[in-house]
Design an enzyme around this catalytic site. Structure first.
Site, PDB file in Angstrom:
ATOM      1  N   SER A  73       0.794  -1.236   0.000  1.00  0.00           N
ATOM      2  CA  SER A  73       0.000   0.000   0.000  1.00  0.00           C
ATOM      3  C   SER A  73       0.822   1.281   0.000  1.00  0.00           C
ATOM      4  O   SER A  73       0.247   2.366  -0.109  1.00  0.00           O
ATOM      5  CB  SER A  73      -0.965   0.016   1.182  1.00  0.00           C
ATOM      6  OG  SER A  73      -2.077  -0.818   0.910  1.00  0.00           O
ATOM      7  N   LYS A 217       3.213   6.854   4.790  1.00  0.00           N
ATOM      8  CA  LYS A 217       2.264   5.857   4.292  1.00  0.00           C
ATOM      9  C   LYS A 217       2.786   4.488   4.675  1.00  0.00           C
ATOM     10  O   LYS A 217       3.993   4.225   4.575  1.00  0.00           O
ATOM     11  CB  LYS A 217       2.105   5.938   2.764  1.00  0.00           C
ATOM     12  CG  LYS A 217       1.067   4.954   2.216  1.00  0.00           C
ATOM     13  CD  LYS A 217      -0.325   5.349   2.635  1.00  0.00           C
ATOM     14  CE  LYS A 217      -1.349   4.237   2.379  1.00  0.00           C
ATOM     15  NZ  LYS A 217      -1.299   3.163   3.412  1.00  0.00           N
ATOM     16  N   THR A 218       1.891   3.631   5.097  1.00  0.00           N
ATOM     17  CA  THR A 218       2.253   2.268   5.471  1.00  0.00           C
ATOM     18  C   THR A 218       1.895   1.284   4.361  1.00  0.00           C
ATOM     19  O   THR A 218       1.165   1.623   3.422  1.00  0.00           O
ATOM     20  CB  THR A 218       1.520   1.850   6.755  1.00  0.00           C
ATOM     21  OG1 THR A 218       0.103   1.990   6.536  1.00  0.00           O
ATOM     22  CG2 THR A 218       1.946   2.717   7.926  1.00  0.00           C
ATOM     23  N   GLY A 219       2.389   0.066   4.503  1.00  0.00           N
ATOM     24  CA  GLY A 219       2.064  -0.989   3.547  1.00  0.00           C
ATOM     25  C   GLY A 219       2.245  -2.355   4.192  1.00  0.00           C
ATOM     26  O   GLY A 219       3.058  -2.514   5.112  1.00  0.00           O
TER      27      GLY A 219
END
Length: 280
Positions: A73, A217-219
């Site tokens: 993501s 932003k994370t993923g």
């Protein structure tokens, strides 16, 4: 002799492209004291921090820092940029209707926050995969490839369906390249309109107080061997200075609380490095 000169020139161009799309780790300070944060959470991984003021790079586990993995993501950063630039996303409040399908997170929990009509800002904050899959379909594969090539994103491979190439291990990017990407985003150096840069930077802002601003932003995804792959990519600002960071996590196959682990590692490392107190 002419062939040799041409070959040398091509090599120089390739090297220049690589350096443009990543941050040089040649002068990095290796900090093995950061290993404990990964060990405490029973995962492997790496951490990279760039002090923009002096160019100093701090790295734990450089061997992983230059390897490529699926972006999961974190690709929503680029998907947002391309969507806004091309009009597939008209603005950061553009609504996409929920398709009625209930999604499940890897750990088995229902993705309740996704089960409604949603605009881009909220979709980014809650990392709504379905929203951004629809954005990718509206962008289209040829246009998507054009922009991926233009920014030199990782291996630039968007094989498979246009709505899942960042999840299926076709597209891959290294932590070092992620660092270079967010730095260029911050300074409006990507080939998108300035307003597009600003909109994406705005939705990346997660914490804003008198001591610091934290944007990321994370993923979370899985590699070909079903290992858990986690990311936290962004920057922290204190006293008008910006520092770019990337946390990369590689966990064994099976259920893990990636969301908690990701936060624990990143927060712990940044605290050790002196952040969150407004003194940097």
């Amino acid at each position: 002799m002419r062939s040799f000169r041409i070959t040398g020139f091509v090599s120089l161009v390739i090297a220049s492209i690589f350096l443009f799309n990543s941050c040089s780790v040649n002068k990095a300070k290796i900090d093995n004291s950061l290993k404990k944060y990964f060990d405490e959470n029973k995962v492997d991984g790496c951490f990279t921090l760039l002090n923009n003021a002096d160019g100093q790079i701090t790295v734990y586990n450089m061997a992983l820092d230059t390897q490529r993995f699926l972006p999961a993501s974190t690709f929503k950063i680029v998907n947002s940029l391309i969507g806004l630039q091309t009009g597939a996303i008209t603005n950061d409040t553009m609504m996409i209707k929920w398709d009625g399908k209930v999604r499940i997170f890897p750990g088995g929990d229902t993705a309740k926050d996704w089960n409604k009509d949603m605009g881009m800002t909220e979709a980014f904050k809650v990392s709504n995969v379905a929203y951004y899959q629809e954005v990718a379909r509206r962008i289209g594969k040829d246009t998507m490839q054009h922009w991926i090539d233009s920014i030199g994103y990782g291996n630039k491979n968007i094989g498979g369906p246009v709505d899942s190439f960042w999840l299926n291990n076709h597209l891959k990017i290294s932590p070092d390249e992620q660092l270079g990407l967010v730095k260029k985003l911050y300074f409006d150096q990507l080939p998108f309109r300035k307003g597009v840069h600003e909109q994406v930077k705005n939705v990346m802002l997660q914490e804003d107080n008198t001591a610091y601003k934290l944007s990321y932003k994370t993923g979370w995804g899985f590699d070909e061997q079903k290992n858990n792959i986690g990311w936290q990519v962004g920057w922290i600002e204190e006293n008008n200075h910006v520092y770019f960071f990337v946390t990369f996590i590689k966990g064994a196959p099976g259920d893990i609380d990636m969301r908690t682990i990701r936060k624990n590692i990143t927060t712990g490392i940044l605290k050790q490095l002196g952040f969150f107190e407004g003194k940097k």
